[in-house]
Design a protein around this motif. Structure first.
Motif, PDB file in Angstrom:
ATOM      1  N   ILE A 305      52.837  35.535  41.121  1.00 53.78           N
ATOM      2  CA  ILE A 305      51.954  34.642  40.366  1.00 53.78           C
ATOM      3  C   ILE A 305      52.577  33.255  40.243  1.00 53.78           C
ATOM      4  N   ALA A 306      53.879  33.193  40.014  1.00 49.41           N
ATOM      5  CA  ALA A 306      54.560  31.894  39.921  1.00 49.41           C
ATOM      6  C   ALA A 306      54.422  31.099  41.210  1.00 49.41           C
ATOM      7  N   ASP A 307      54.309  31.807  42.337  1.00 43.72           N
ATOM      8  CA  ASP A 307      54.188  31.127  43.628  1.00 43.72           C
ATOM      9  C   ASP A 307      52.743  30.969  44.087  1.00 43.72           C
ATOM     10  N   GLY A 308      51.774  31.222  43.179  1.00 52.45           N
ATOM     11  CA  GLY A 308      50.392  30.862  43.496  1.00 52.45           C
ATOM     12  C   GLY A 308      49.448  31.984  43.823  1.00 52.45           C
ATOM     13  N   ALA A 309      49.883  33.249  43.801  1.00 48.10           N
ATOM     14  CA  ALA A 309      48.981  34.364  44.075  1.00 48.10           C
ATOM     15  C   ALA A 309      48.474  34.942  42.759  1.00 48.10           C
ATOM     16  N   VAL A 310      47.320  35.592  42.793  1.00 43.58           N
ATOM     17  CA  VAL A 310      46.793  36.278  41.609  1.00 43.58           C
ATOM     18  C   VAL A 310      46.170  37.596  42.044  1.00 43.58           C
ATOM     19  N   PRO A 311      46.154  38.595  41.164  1.00 40.87           N
ATOM     20  CA  PRO A 311      45.479  39.858  41.496  1.00 40.87           C
ATOM     21  C   PRO A 311      44.013  39.605  41.803  1.00 40.87           C
ATOM     22  N   ASP A 312      43.517  40.294  42.807  1.00 41.04           N
ATOM     23  CA  ASP A 312      42.142  40.086  43.248  1.00 41.04           C
ATOM     24  C   ASP A 312      41.715  41.356  43.976  1.00 41.04           C
ATOM     25  N   VAL A 319      46.709  43.876  46.768  1.00 40.14           N
ATOM     26  CA  VAL A 319      48.020  44.514  46.655  1.00 40.14           C
ATOM     27  C   VAL A 319      48.586  44.301  45.255  1.00 40.14           C
ATOM     28  N   LEU A 320      48.490  43.067  44.751  1.00 39.26           N
ATOM     29  CA  LEU A 320      48.991  42.780  43.409  1.00 39.26           C
ATOM     30  C   LEU A 320      48.222  43.558  42.348  1.00 39.26           C
ATOM     31  N   ARG A 321      46.925  43.709  42.543  1.00 37.70           N
ATOM     32  CA  ARG A 321      46.139  44.485  41.575  1.00 37.70           C
ATOM     33  C   ARG A 321      46.580  45.943  41.578  1.00 37.70           C
ATOM     34  N   ARG A 322      46.845  46.485  42.748  1.00 46.01           N
ATOM     35  CA  ARG A 322      47.360  47.864  42.828  1.00 46.01           C
ATOM     36  C   ARG A 322      48.693  47.975  42.093  1.00 46.01           C
ATOM     37  N   VAL A 323      49.581  47.008  42.339  1.00 44.80           N
ATOM     38  CA  VAL A 323      50.894  47.024  41.687  1.00 44.80           C
ATOM     39  C   VAL A 323      50.737  46.978  40.173  1.00 44.80           C
ATOM     40  N   LEU A 324      49.882  46.092  39.695  1.00 47.27           N
ATOM     41  CA  LEU A 324      49.693  45.961  38.255  1.00 47.27           C
ATOM     42  C   LEU A 324      49.127  47.241  37.658  1.00 47.27           C
ATOM     43  N   ARG A 325      48.161  47.842  38.306  1.00 45.23           N
ATOM     44  CA  ARG A 325      47.523  49.037  37.732  1.00 45.23           C
ATOM     45  C   ARG A 325      48.457  50.246  37.768  1.00 45.23           C
ATOM     46  N   ARG A 326      49.318  50.301  38.770  1.00 47.33           N
ATOM     47  CA  ARG A 326      50.339  51.359  38.761  1.00 47.33           C
ATOM     48  C   ARG A 326      51.260  51.180  37.548  1.00 47.33           C
ATOM     49  N   ALA A 327      51.679  49.923  37.319  1.00 46.24           N
ATOM     50  CA  ALA A 327      52.580  49.655  36.193  1.00 46.24           C
ATOM     51  C   ALA A 327      51.912  49.995  34.864  1.00 46.24           C
ATOM     52  N   VAL A 584      28.231  45.238  35.775  1.00 44.95           N
ATOM     53  CA  VAL A 584      28.439  43.841  36.161  1.00 44.95           C
ATOM     54  C   VAL A 584      29.629  43.757  37.116  1.00 44.95           C
ATOM     55  N   ASP A 585      29.550  42.851  38.068  1.00 48.07           N
ATOM     56  CA  ASP A 585      30.697  42.578  38.939  1.00 48.07           C
ATOM     57  C   ASP A 585      31.698  41.746  38.129  1.00 48.07           C
ATOM     58  N   TYR A 586      32.566  42.476  37.386  1.00 42.08           N
ATOM     59  CA  TYR A 586      33.487  41.784  36.492  1.00 42.08           C
ATOM     60  C   TYR A 586      34.567  41.029  37.255  1.00 42.08           C
ATOM     61  N   ASP A 587      34.875  41.433  38.477  1.00 40.28           N
ATOM     62  CA  ASP A 587      35.832  40.657  39.272  1.00 40.28           C
ATOM     63  C   ASP A 587      35.281  39.256  39.524  1.00 40.28           C
ATOM     64  N   ARG A 588      33.991  39.195  39.821  1.00 39.81           N
ATOM     65  CA  ARG A 588      33.368  37.885  40.048  1.00 39.81           C
ATOM     66  C   ARG A 588      33.313  37.102  38.749  1.00 39.81           C
ATOM     67  N   ARG A 589      32.948  37.784  37.647  1.00 37.23           N
ATOM     68  CA  ARG A 589      32.881  37.068  36.371  1.00 37.23           C
ATOM     69  C   ARG A 589      34.260  36.549  35.955  1.00 37.23           C
ATOM     70  N   ALA A 590      35.309  37.295  36.337  1.00 36.74           N
ATOM     71  CA  ALA A 590      36.664  36.857  35.982  1.00 36.74           C
ATOM     72  C   ALA A 590      37.014  35.539  36.653  1.00 36.74           C
ATOM     73  N   LYS A 591      36.265  35.157  37.685  1.00 36.68           N
ATOM     74  CA  LYS A 591      36.468  33.854  38.329  1.00 36.68           C
ATOM     75  C   LYS A 591      35.528  32.799  37.746  1.00 36.68           C
ATOM     76  N   ILE A 592      34.368  33.255  37.243  1.00 44.34           N
ATOM     77  CA  ILE A 592      33.420  32.329  36.645  1.00 44.34           C
ATOM     78  C   ILE A 592      33.905  31.863  35.274  1.00 44.34           C
ATOM     79  N   ALA A 593      34.390  32.817  34.470  1.00 46.91           N
ATOM     80  CA  ALA A 593      34.757  32.522  33.086  1.00 46.91           C
ATOM     81  C   ALA A 593      35.790  31.395  32.952  1.00 46.91           C
ATOM     82  N   PRO A 594      36.904  31.429  33.710  1.00 45.50           N
ATOM     83  CA  PRO A 594      37.858  30.316  33.584  1.00 45.50           C
ATOM     84  C   PRO A 594      37.268  28.988  34.027  1.00 45.50           C
ATOM     85  N   ASN A 595      36.381  29.014  35.015  1.00 48.61           N
ATOM     86  CA  ASN A 595      35.739  27.775  35.439  1.00 48.61           C
ATOM     87  C   ASN A 595      34.878  27.195  34.306  1.00 48.61           C
TER      88      ASN A 595
END
Length: 963
Positions: A305-312, A319-327, A584-595
């Motif tokens: 995340i510090a280098d510019g990637a985000v779970p998606d 891959v990051l989303r899988r890692v986070l959900r495992r944790a 609802v496609d909450y993944d899509r909303r998660a991009k709309i909300a911050p905008n």
């Protein structure tokens, strides 16, 4: 502690930098934004790939490296190198790790690399030589055909180790490749026996024994693998990698990487935040496995995340989303950690590693915001997923079916590997083949559905409701709308909705049922969690489900007279009165909300910089970007744009809470800082969205609180840090007195900044190239500048950065032009001197190189030839040595005396010279002519020019003109 982690890292770097002449080259980003072949940087050599392949720009600073050393951030959680499944199960695998590395780029090779490795381990770090084993490539006709066994490496090792501790292995262990394609070569590994005591550990090498582990790997980069197979590289390189965490465990005399000070601060933080028993280091205990998984995964997520990637839901984001959900799953099920837990560990990580990697501290709020938001999203379904799994496990006891595993993944957000972990814990297996079949069927179904939806939309009926349609529904209760709760309608039995009307697609009227043949149609529900388009925010999309089966694809949502119309196409027959659940496609909303939230903050920032007169004139928010229009009568300066962007980014970095509450409209309008849209009709009570200050505080002190506060019914983030980043891309005019700003957030903002960095780096390299004396008039440098200028418009980057890039580019272009003009003037003087010499000699035939520059020739003719004697004639042959094509021009000038008295013809003279060189094309009159000669690839240019000059001289002699 004799060898703390920081000392290990610095000692390694200092040894190679100070004693072995290496350059300390910083770690690259763990997210390879410019290398589409990699999900993540998975080895230290990734950033040097272009050097190994010989494709690096010679003017790039990195191109000058001969030897390099660093500690590289690496992630191996996807692609060819994937350690995700092993983390937690043993004591030495990690998805994030540091690779201590040293490199040679066409400098030293096998012998020197092996000697340095031996000295570093046994002398610098003091490891006992009797515990070390070396491996080498023994050949592999299948994986590396044509590559012989590396017996040379074996011989070098025999200088330090006895034969029984120098072992041969095939390509699986001793032929290293960074991916399916790219630089590669045989490698030699160094393994360390933790037990020692004089035992023979050779049989345990490369057998995944936790006490005999690989710590160092020298890769001899000799080949490149592409679609055609292995090909030898023009130069030989060395790529060294040593596992930092493994070396720490050895030097700190720990039997596990996880017992070192690399991890113990995180373990302390986990225990404190989870309130669980401490870490004991047991291999198979669920709690200790969870400790290792959580500590490892939070490192991976934080650095990515510090280098510019985000779970998606795509690529590295997935891959990051899988890692986070495992944790999250491990933390909640084996550590009994509270929800919203992971982000609380990040400050500890930043404290322990922030000195070596300052980006952790700089991006602390961003990392925490992303983790908190993602964990909150997963918590929506984790309990239901656990219950679903337990129910299916009780029914089967041996196998989780592919259909059930697919349901867990597609509907409840449980990746396949997490389902496999859950099954393994119960002694069960997962039907992976069945899962893949379901996945393939779903893809095929989605493709067909996409085609059907496209066809339906092309002939879509008007779904808007007018007075007639609203009146038809007047006997029904209005739709209950709750798009703000993320859990709304997730579970059928808890949050059900009823279809109260269906508006037909092909016929404009209400129907009793929608089927796949109905086409594009509209459904009215008595309750919904879908957001209907309004206030500049686009509508939600998603699906309606009956139990676990999708029945309707929602493509658009609009509200009319209190009724919400869900437009789309039926996947299965659906009748009025049916009970459905909203997905609802909450993944899509998660991009709309911050905008949307950052649109509010942007509005606030504009007023802070430009004043309160900048009234909002409109906005548009979707999952791609945000757009904001405001009243202002002139273009913003670069400084104003930067200040606006900085204010928004500062609000993100401060991690401000975002509060939304309903209040009486009259009370809301008393808030002095409140912004509302002119001409907009607001409901009463109205919804107030406030950033950084609670709505209660605003209502209590309406005239003394300064923050972003607006009347808004849209969906927003819980905290500004969920926006991750903000990049203001454009500031333009819409109409007279109205300006428009376009911006992006989250990963799109990070990508925009990465593009800006890359563009600035390109300019810096071109500037360096221009400054080098031998390149002052380099045509290729000018071409690169032109190419960059032409491609700049299409680059997506922050507006301030784009303006800076344009300014830097313009300065560099002007500098290059001046340098080229100065060089041209210098060259012109040299040409003038040669013409003068020819004039003083009374004419003749000579070579004077000034390219095919007819203007320069005309200038020389006017200024010099007028000074010649009346009987002076001459032929000049000129070539352009910098040109790619091989050609030269023959210029002839005949004096009037020679033309009249000797019948000397300029055109005939030029043709005679050209014929001797193979012929050419041109023309002229009696006193002046020119012919261009193009030389074939197989013909020598210099020889052709010499032939033309000799022919020109012979022509003069043949015409009785001696020169």
């Amino acid at each position: 502690m004799e060898w703390p982690a920081e000392k290990i890292r610095s000692t390694f770097i200092r040894y190679f930098e100070e004693e072995k002449g290496h350059t300390h080259w910083p770690s690259s980003s763990v997210v390879p934004h410019e290398d589409p072949t990699l999900l993540f940087a998975n080895a230290g050599m990734n950033q040097y790939k272009s050097i190994f392949l010989g494709t690096i720009d010679p003017s790039a600073p990195m191109a000058k490296l001969k030897r390099a050393v660093n500690s590289q951030k690496c992630i191996r959680a996807g692609g060819k190198h994937n350690d995700l499944d092993d983390v937690g199960k043993d004591l030495y695998h990690h998805t994030f790790f540091e690779m201590l590395g040293n490199w040679s780029f066409g400098d030293y090779f096998k012998k020197e690399a092996i000697r340095m490795a031996w000295e570093c381990l046994t002398v610098v770090f003091g490891l006992e030589p009797k515990r070390l084993y070396a491996t080498y490539f023994g050949g592999d006709d299948v994986a590396a055909p044509g590559v012989p066994p590396d017996l040379e490496t074996r011989e070098f090792w025999l200088e330090f180790l006895p034969p029984e501790r120098v072992l041969a292995f095939d390509a699986k262990d001793n032929f290293w490749e960074m991916g399916d394609q790219g630089p590669c070569g045989p490698c030699t590994e160094i393994h360390y026996d933790r037990i020692g005591g004089g035992r023979d550990a050779a049989p345990l090498v490369n057998q995944d024994d936790p006490n005999v582990l690989e710590i160092w790997n020298n890769v001899f980069i000799q080949f490149n693998r592409d679609s055609g197979g292995l090909k030898e590289l023009p130069s030989q390189h060395v790529d060294t990698g040593m596992g930092f965490e493994r070396l720490a465990s050895i030097l700190q005399k720990k039997m596990s990487n996880y017992d070192t000070d690399v991890f113990t601060p995180l373990f302390d933080a986990i225990q404190k935040e989870a309130g669980c028993a401490g870490y004991e280091g047991l291999l198979e205990a669920d709690r200790d496995v969870a400790y290792r998984v959580v500590a490892d995964h939070v490192r991976t997520l934080s650095f990515a995340i510090a280098d510019g990637a985000v779970p998606d839901n795509l690529g590295r984001g997935y891959v990051l989303r899988r890692v986070l959900r495992r944790a999250v799953w491990y933390a909640q099920h084996h550590l009994e950690a509270p929800k919203s837990f992971l982000h609380k560990l990040v400050p500890t990580l930043a404290d322990s590693m922030g000195e070596a990697y300052p980006e952790l501290k700089k991006s602390l709020a961003t990392i925490q915001g992303v983790l908190e938001s993602e964990e909150r999203d997963f918590n929506r379904t984790i309990d239901k997923g656990a219950r679903f799994f337990a129910k299916r496990a009780a029914e089967s006891e041996t196998v989780i079916s592919g259909a059930d595993a697919f349901h867990l993944a597609a509907t409840l957000g449980f990746p396949l590997d997490l389902t496999q972990i859950m099954a393994e814990r119960k002694g069960m297996t997962v039907d992976v083949e069945g899962f893949q079949d379901c996945l393939a069927q779903d893809k095929a179904k989605n493709l067909e559905a996409l085609k059907a939806r496209k066809a339906a939309r092309q002939g879509a009926a008007d779904m808007s409701f007018g007075a007639e349609q609203v009146a038809t529904l007047s006997h029904l209760e209005k739709t209950k709308v709750d798009p703000y709760s993320a859990t709304r309608c997730v579970e059928l039995e808890e949050e059900a909705a009823t279809v109260i009307a269906i508006f037909g697609g092909r016929v404009r009227g209400f129907v009793d049922e929608a089927t796949t043949l109905t086409g594009y149609c509209g459904l009215v529900l008595d309750a919904t969690s879908f957001y209907a388009e309004m206030g500049g925010q686009c509508a939600d999309t998603g699906s309606l489900f009956v139990e676990d089966s999708e029945v309707f694809s929602v493509e658009d949502v609009q509200a009319y007279g209190g009724y919400v119309v869900h437009s789309g196409v039926a996947v299965k027959p659906l009748a009025v009165g049916a009970t459905v659940s909203c997905r609802v496609d909450y993944d899509r909303r998660a991009k709309i909300a911050p905008n949307h939230t950052m649109t509010h903050v942007l509005n606030f920032a504009i007023r802070e910089v430009l004043g309160d007169g900048c009234a909002q004139r409109g906005s548009s928010v979707d999952d791609e970007r945000l757009r904001f229009d405001f009243a202002y009568d002139k273009a913003l300066s670069k400084e104003e744009v930067k200040r606006i962007e900085d204010i928004v980014r500062d609000n993100i970095q401060k991690a401000l809470p975002v509060d939304a509450q309903n209040a009486r409209l009259a009370d809301a309008m008393k808030i002095e800082t409140l912004r509302s849209m002119r001409g907009e009709i607001y409901p009463d009570p109205a919804r107030i969205v406030s950033v950084g200050v609670s709505v209660d505080a605003l209502l209590s002190n309406p005239s003394s609180v300064h923050c972003s506060a607006e009347l808004c019914g849209g969906t927003h983030v819980k905290n500004t840090k969920d926006a991750v980043d903000f990049a203001l891309l454009e500031e333009t005019a819409v109409s007279k007195g109205v300006r428009r700003i376009v911006a992006v957030t989250r990963e799109k903002a990070a990508e925009a900044r990465a593009t800006a960095v890359a563009a600035k780096d390109r300019i810096a390299r071109l500037a360096l190239e221009e400054e080098e004396e031998e390149n002052n008039n380099d045509v290729s440098a000018a071409k690169k500048l032109k190419d960059l200028r032409l491609s700049l418009d299409a680059m997506v980057m922050p507006a301030v950065d784009k303006l800076s890039v344009r300014e830097s580019l313009a300065e560099l272009v002007e500098k290059v032009k001046k340098a080229q003009k100065a060089e041209a003037a210098k060259a012109e003087k040299a040409v003038e001197a040669e013409f003068e010499a020819l004039a003083k000699a009374g004419g003749g035939a000579a070579r004077i190189d000034f390219g095919a520059n007819s203007k320069l020739f005309a200038k020389m003719q006017k200024s010099i030839l007028s000074k010649l004697a009346p009987d002076a004639s001459f032929c000049v042959v000129s070539s352009d040595t910098a040109a790619v094509d091989k050609k030269f021009v023959i210029y002839t000038i005949v004096s009037k005396a020679h033309h009249d008295d000797k019948d000397l013809d300029a055109a005939a003279w030029a043709r005679a010279a050209a014929d001797a060189a193979g012929g050419g094309r041109g023309g002229g009159k009696g006193l002046a002519a020119n012919v261009t000669v193009v030389v074939s690839d197989t013909t020598d240019l210099a020889a052709s020019i010499d032939a033309a000059i000799e022919a020109a001289k012979t022509y003069l002699l043949d015409n009785n003109i001696t020169k």
